[in-house]
Design a protein around this motif. Structure first.
Motif, PDB file in Angstrom:
ATOM      1  N   LEU A  21       8.598 -23.773 -10.382  1.00  7.85           N
ATOM      2  CA  LEU A  21       7.194 -23.679  -9.968  1.00  7.85           C
ATOM      3  C   LEU A  21       6.992 -22.929  -8.662  1.00  7.85           C
ATOM      4  O   LEU A  21       6.060 -22.101  -8.568  1.00  7.85           O
ATOM      5  CB  LEU A  21       6.586 -25.089  -9.885  1.00  7.85           C
ATOM      6  CG  LEU A  21       6.420 -25.812 -11.228  1.00  7.85           C
ATOM      7  CD1 LEU A  21       5.744 -27.164 -11.030  1.00  7.85           C
ATOM      8  CD2 LEU A  21       5.619 -24.958 -12.215  1.00  7.85           C
ATOM      9  N   PRO A  22       7.790 -23.158  -7.596  1.00  4.68           N
ATOM     10  CA  PRO A  22       7.581 -22.388  -6.364  1.00  4.68           C
ATOM     11  C   PRO A  22       7.703 -20.879  -6.561  1.00  4.68           C
ATOM     12  O   PRO A  22       7.030 -20.102  -5.881  1.00  4.68           O
ATOM     13  CB  PRO A  22       8.684 -22.912  -5.426  1.00  4.68           C
ATOM     14  CG  PRO A  22       8.954 -24.286  -5.900  1.00  4.68           C
ATOM     15  CD  PRO A  22       8.822 -24.201  -7.396  1.00  4.68           C
ATOM     16  N   ALA A  23       8.539 -20.471  -7.520  1.00  6.29           N
ATOM     17  CA  ALA A  23       8.707 -19.043  -7.780  1.00  6.29           C
ATOM     18  C   ALA A  23       7.567 -18.461  -8.607  1.00  6.29           C
ATOM     19  O   ALA A  23       7.276 -17.262  -8.521  1.00  6.29           O
ATOM     20  CB  ALA A  23      10.041 -18.799  -8.495  1.00  6.29           C
TER      21      ALA A  23
ATOM     22  N   VAL B  92       3.591 -12.335  -0.358  1.00  3.19           N
ATOM     23  CA  VAL B  92       2.883 -13.550  -0.773  1.00  3.19           C
ATOM     24  C   VAL B  92       3.823 -14.457  -1.569  1.00  3.19           C
ATOM     25  O   VAL B  92       3.861 -15.674  -1.351  1.00  3.19           O
ATOM     26  CB  VAL B  92       1.640 -13.193  -1.616  1.00  3.19           C
ATOM     27  CG1 VAL B  92       0.956 -14.460  -2.127  1.00  3.19           C
ATOM     28  CG2 VAL B  92       0.666 -12.350  -0.797  1.00  3.19           C
ATOM     29  N   PHE B  93       4.603 -13.861  -2.461  1.00  2.00           N
ATOM     30  CA  PHE B  93       5.560 -14.655  -3.244  1.00  2.00           C
ATOM     31  C   PHE B  93       6.541 -15.386  -2.335  1.00  2.00           C
ATOM     32  O   PHE B  93       6.856 -16.566  -2.558  1.00  2.00           O
ATOM     33  CB  PHE B  93       6.355 -13.759  -4.200  1.00  2.00           C
ATOM     34  CG  PHE B  93       5.526 -13.009  -5.204  1.00  2.00           C
ATOM     35  CD1 PHE B  93       4.195 -13.330  -5.426  1.00  2.00           C
ATOM     36  CD2 PHE B  93       6.078 -11.965  -5.943  1.00  2.00           C
ATOM     37  CE1 PHE B  93       3.427 -12.638  -6.360  1.00  2.00           C
ATOM     38  CE2 PHE B  93       5.328 -11.268  -6.873  1.00  2.00           C
ATOM     39  CZ  PHE B  93       4.002 -11.601  -7.081  1.00  2.00           C
ATOM     40  N   LEU B  94       7.037 -14.677  -1.322  1.00  2.00           N
ATOM     41  CA  LEU B  94       8.006 -15.270  -0.394  1.00  2.00           C
ATOM     42  C   LEU B  94       7.424 -16.466   0.338  1.00  2.00           C
ATOM     43  O   LEU B  94       8.105 -17.477   0.554  1.00  2.00           O
ATOM     44  CB  LEU B  94       8.479 -14.214   0.607  1.00  2.00           C
ATOM     45  CG  LEU B  94       9.490 -13.186   0.093  1.00  2.00           C
ATOM     46  CD1 LEU B  94       9.643 -12.060   1.094  1.00  2.00           C
ATOM     47  CD2 LEU B  94      10.836 -13.843  -0.169  1.00  2.00           C
TER      48      LEU B  94
ATOM     49  N   THR C 147      13.945 -11.898 -11.219  1.00  2.00           N
ATOM     50  CA  THR C 147      15.294 -11.350 -11.064  1.00  2.00           C
ATOM     51  C   THR C 147      15.757 -11.456  -9.618  1.00  2.00           C
ATOM     52  O   THR C 147      16.899 -11.862  -9.344  1.00  2.00           O
ATOM     53  CB  THR C 147      15.323  -9.880 -11.515  1.00  2.00           C
ATOM     54  OG1 THR C 147      14.882  -9.790 -12.876  1.00  2.00           O
ATOM     55  CG2 THR C 147      16.719  -9.307 -11.388  1.00  2.00           C
ATOM     56  N   ILE C 148      14.874 -11.114  -8.672  1.00  2.00           N
ATOM     57  CA  ILE C 148      15.234 -11.192  -7.251  1.00  2.00           C
ATOM     58  C   ILE C 148      15.476 -12.633  -6.833  1.00  2.00           C
ATOM     59  O   ILE C 148      16.459 -12.948  -6.145  1.00  2.00           O
ATOM     60  CB  ILE C 148      14.131 -10.554  -6.392  1.00  2.00           C
ATOM     61  CG1 ILE C 148      14.052  -9.050  -6.641  1.00  2.00           C
ATOM     62  CG2 ILE C 148      14.370 -10.828  -4.906  1.00  2.00           C
ATOM     63  CD1 ILE C 148      12.893  -8.368  -5.959  1.00  2.00           C
ATOM     64  N   ALA C 149      14.568 -13.542  -7.229  1.00  3.35           N
ATOM     65  CA  ALA C 149      14.686 -14.946  -6.833  1.00  3.35           C
ATOM     66  C   ALA C 149      15.959 -15.575  -7.392  1.00  3.35           C
ATOM     67  O   ALA C 149      16.670 -16.305  -6.695  1.00  3.35           O
ATOM     68  CB  ALA C 149      13.453 -15.717  -7.294  1.00  3.35           C
ATOM     69  N   GLN C 150      16.255 -15.301  -8.669  1.00  2.00           N
ATOM     70  CA  GLN C 150      17.467 -15.847  -9.285  1.00  2.00           C
ATOM     71  C   GLN C 150      18.715 -15.299  -8.624  1.00  2.00           C
ATOM     72  O   GLN C 150      19.666 -16.051  -8.328  1.00  2.00           O
ATOM     73  CB  GLN C 150      17.489 -15.520 -10.777  1.00  2.00           C
ATOM     74  CG  GLN C 150      16.547 -16.342 -11.623  1.00  2.00           C
ATOM     75  CD  GLN C 150      16.772 -16.128 -13.113  1.00  2.00           C
ATOM     76  OE1 GLN C 150      16.439 -16.977 -13.922  1.00  2.00           O
ATOM     77  NE2 GLN C 150      17.331 -14.996 -13.483  1.00  2.00           N
ATOM     78  N   THR C 151      18.733 -13.992  -8.383  1.00  2.00           N
ATOM     79  CA  THR C 151      19.905 -13.371  -7.764  1.00  2.00           C
ATOM     80  C   THR C 151      20.131 -13.926  -6.364  1.00  2.00           C
ATOM     81  O   THR C 151      21.269 -14.188  -5.956  1.00  2.00           O
ATOM     82  CB  THR C 151      19.740 -11.844  -7.715  1.00  2.00           C
ATOM     83  OG1 THR C 151      19.516 -11.348  -9.037  1.00  2.00           O
ATOM     84  CG2 THR C 151      20.976 -11.182  -7.125  1.00  2.00           C
ATOM     85  N   SER C 152      19.038 -14.128  -5.634  1.00  2.00           N
ATOM     86  CA  SER C 152      19.142 -14.705  -4.290  1.00  2.00           C
ATOM     87  C   SER C 152      19.729 -16.113  -4.348  1.00  2.00           C
ATOM     88  O   SER C 152      20.595 -16.478  -3.533  1.00  2.00           O
ATOM     89  CB  SER C 152      17.759 -14.742  -3.632  1.00  2.00           C
ATOM     90  OG  SER C 152      17.815 -15.392  -2.380  1.00  2.00           O
ATOM     91  N   ALA C 153      19.281 -16.918  -5.316  1.00  2.00           N
ATOM     92  CA  ALA C 153      19.807 -18.280  -5.463  1.00  2.00           C
ATOM     93  C   ALA C 153      21.286 -18.264  -5.831  1.00  2.00           C
ATOM     94  O   ALA C 153      22.082 -19.063  -5.319  1.00  2.00           O
ATOM     95  CB  ALA C 153      19.004 -19.035  -6.517  1.00  2.00           C
ATOM     96  N   ILE C 154      21.670 -17.350  -6.704  1.00  2.00           N
ATOM     97  CA  ILE C 154      23.075 -17.247  -7.107  1.00  2.00           C
ATOM     98  C   ILE C 154      23.944 -16.846  -5.928  1.00  2.00           C
ATOM     99  O   ILE C 154      25.018 -17.420  -5.694  1.00  2.00           O
ATOM    100  CB  ILE C 154      23.224 -16.236  -8.262  1.00  2.00           C
ATOM    101  CG1 ILE C 154      22.543 -16.766  -9.519  1.00  2.00           C
ATOM    102  CG2 ILE C 154      24.701 -15.944  -8.543  1.00  2.00           C
ATOM    103  CD1 ILE C 154      22.405 -15.730 -10.622  1.00  2.00           C
TER     104      ILE C 154
END
Length: 377
Positions: free
Chosen positions: A272-274, A218-220, A293-300
């Motif tokens: 906001l999307p996250a 759902v988050f994705l 943590t997952i979203a930030q790491t993916s962006a990095i």
């Protein structure tokens, strides 16, 4: 009146692929209404061929989107399997009893005083801030020292951004810190209030891994929708130069610039999307921390500039920084639906956009065409 014109422009900008399909339908009606003459059979053949191509294109689009969705589901399943395997090894190595992750969360929960607000706001802020800089620091050491040297074999734009301009890097770090403290800080405080109102758990007991998997899907979905449309909106000619242009100062991105952007963009495209998914789902606060943590790491990783073995491919977003006009989303699903990956799919970078399972750099497996190398020279 001005707002109405802006709205119409934005709608036309976002609904371009739909207008293309409508245009094909109108063309078909025009051909059908033509009076049959000496070239009537040719017109009919053209109409049939156009319909066939349109059906083929739609089928190809649907299959590509389905393929990406399958990859996402498989990724979540692999995550669950790895989690179980890692848990077993950690428990065996440390001699921990019971669920390893539950035990670690219990320590974290106790450290922050077992208080909802302290855990929900301060704990989440610490995880988000430290998690971002720990990952960035690894890549910054590589970029600034050039060590270990073999890593440069995996650099995507190996002729750009070396060495990194110190003044430019320092400015980027200041902007990132501002976004983390001034923009993300109050937003996390608001998120705590919303999750508390939503009935989210801030307690010691963690949810099951299977429920976390469901929530992650759902988050994705919310992340892909929120980031794609906000990101594409910020690329509109009337908005781009005021907001999004700052992020594209780095045509060869590095890790730290993942959230180097205008504060308005950071709020509406990154934060906001996250956060929408966890608030709507009423997730446990630990699930929110894991997701951040997952979203930030993916962006990095998408901005790091290196296509490393066993890590997600950053080719798509790196191509976006190089060309500006393709790959607005995170998963690529909406890019495929809207046709905003057309240039990328024709590029060498698209062939390289895969999980690297060996040690041979993808630029060696899929080398640049000789004519492209001549143009660069």
């Amino acid at each position: 009146m001005f707002l109405r014109r802006i709205s119409l422009h934005l709608w036309n900008y976002i609904s371009g692929p739909l207008n293309l399909v409508k245009g094909n339908e109108n063309s078909k009606k025009c051909l059908e209404s033509c009076v049959p003459g000496p070239s009537g059979h040719a017109q009919q053949a053209t109409t049939v061929e156009g319909e066939s191509l349109l059906r083929s294109f739609s089928l190809q689009q649907s299959l590509e989107v389905l393929r990406k969705l399958v990859y996402v589901v498989i990724g979540v399943i692999v995550f669950a399997a790895l989690r179980n395997s890692i848990t077993w090894h950690l428990e065996h190595f440390w001699g921990a009893s019971g669920d390893f992750w539950q035990a670690q969360w219990g320590k974290f929960y106790t450290y922050f005083g077992e208080d909802d607000f302290t855990v929900g706001f301060y704990g989440t802020s610490v995880v988000a801030f430290s998690g971002y800089w720990i990952v960035c620091l690894v890549f910054l050491i590589i970029d600034l020292t050039g060590q270990p040297g073999f890593i440069y074999r995996y650099k995507i734009q190996d002729d750009q951004g070396v060495p990194i301009p110190k003044d430019k890097l320092f400015h980027a770090i200041l902007v990132v810190l501002y976004n983390q403290v001034v923009v993300a800080g109050p937003t996390l405080l608001m998120t705590y209030q919303l999750m508390h109102w939503r009935g989210s758990s801030f307690g010691r007991e963690l949810p099951s891994i299977y429920w976390v998997m469901v929530e992650a899907l759902v988050f994705l979905i919310f992340e892909e929708i929120g980031f794609y449309y906000s990101h594409r909106l910020f690329h509109h000619p009337r908005i781009y130069r005021y907001i999004h242009k700052i992020h594209h100062e780095w045509t060869a991105p590095i890790s730290v610039v993942a959230i180097y952007c205008h504060p308005v963009e950071h709020l509406f495209a990154n934060v906001l999307p996250a956060l929408i998914g966890p608030v709507i789902m009423g997730s446990h606060i630990a699930t929110l921390m894991l997701w951040i943590t997952i979203a930030q790491t993916s962006a990095i990783l998408s901005h790091c500039g290196y296509h490393l073995p066993l890590l997600p491919s950053p080719e798509a977003h790196d191509f976006h920084h190089l060309k500006f006009t393709n790959n607005y989303g995170t998963l690529g699903i909406l890019d495929r639906l809207h046709g905003t990956d057309a240039l990328f799919r024709q590029s060498k970078q698209y062939q390289r956009h895969t999980l690297l399972l060996g040690l041979t750099p993808v630029k060696q497996t899929f080398p640049d065409d000789p004519k492209d190398q001549k143009c660069e020279d």
